[in-house]
Design a protein around this motif. Structure first.
Motif: not given
Length: 125
Positions: A69-89
């Motif tokens: 059960k993810y937070s609503a914010a993460l569920a709505a983020s539209g992110l894909t966990w590529d290297e750049a997004n993982l790094d920023a997150f």
């Protein structure tokens, strides 16, 4: 005007190259050691703990681990966990996704690169 555009383009290129270089230079063995701080909430399998399991995380859409059960914010983020997004997150989770429940940040560039290199090894066998 052209000087400003050239300067902006050069800055963008420099930032892109330095980020790509840092991510490419991750040490998976050291990342495995650093992952100890993550293991309070995460496991390296497809099972969930306090946080979602991280097997196959690289390339996976955010908030897509079954039975978590993810937070609503993460569920709505539209992110894909590529290297750049993982790094920023990992650098600033609550800045990247306001409302995420993840609060642990990894401030050092090399530590993030190492952890991401380790996460890339967590594919299903």
């Amino acid at each position: 005007m052209r000087t400003i555009i050239r300067s902006a383009a050069a800055t963008t290129l420099l930032l892109t190259l330095s980020t790509t270089s840092a991510l490419a230079d991750g040490d998976a063995e050291n990342g495995k050691k650093l992952f100890a701080r993550c293991s309070a909430c995460h496991v390296t399998t497809d099972q969930n703990k306090v946080g979602p399991g991280l097997q196959n995380i690289v390339g996976r859409p955010a908030a897509s681990q079954p039975q978590y059960k993810y937070s609503a914010a993460l569920a709505a983020s539209g992110l894909t966990w590529d290297e750049a997004n993982l790094d920023a997150f990992l650098k600033a989770p609550t800045t990247v996704v306001k409302g995420t429940r993840m609060s642990l940040a990894v401030p050092k560039d090399q530590d993030r690169a190492d952890i991401i290199a380790y996460l890339k090894t967590l594919s299903a066998k």
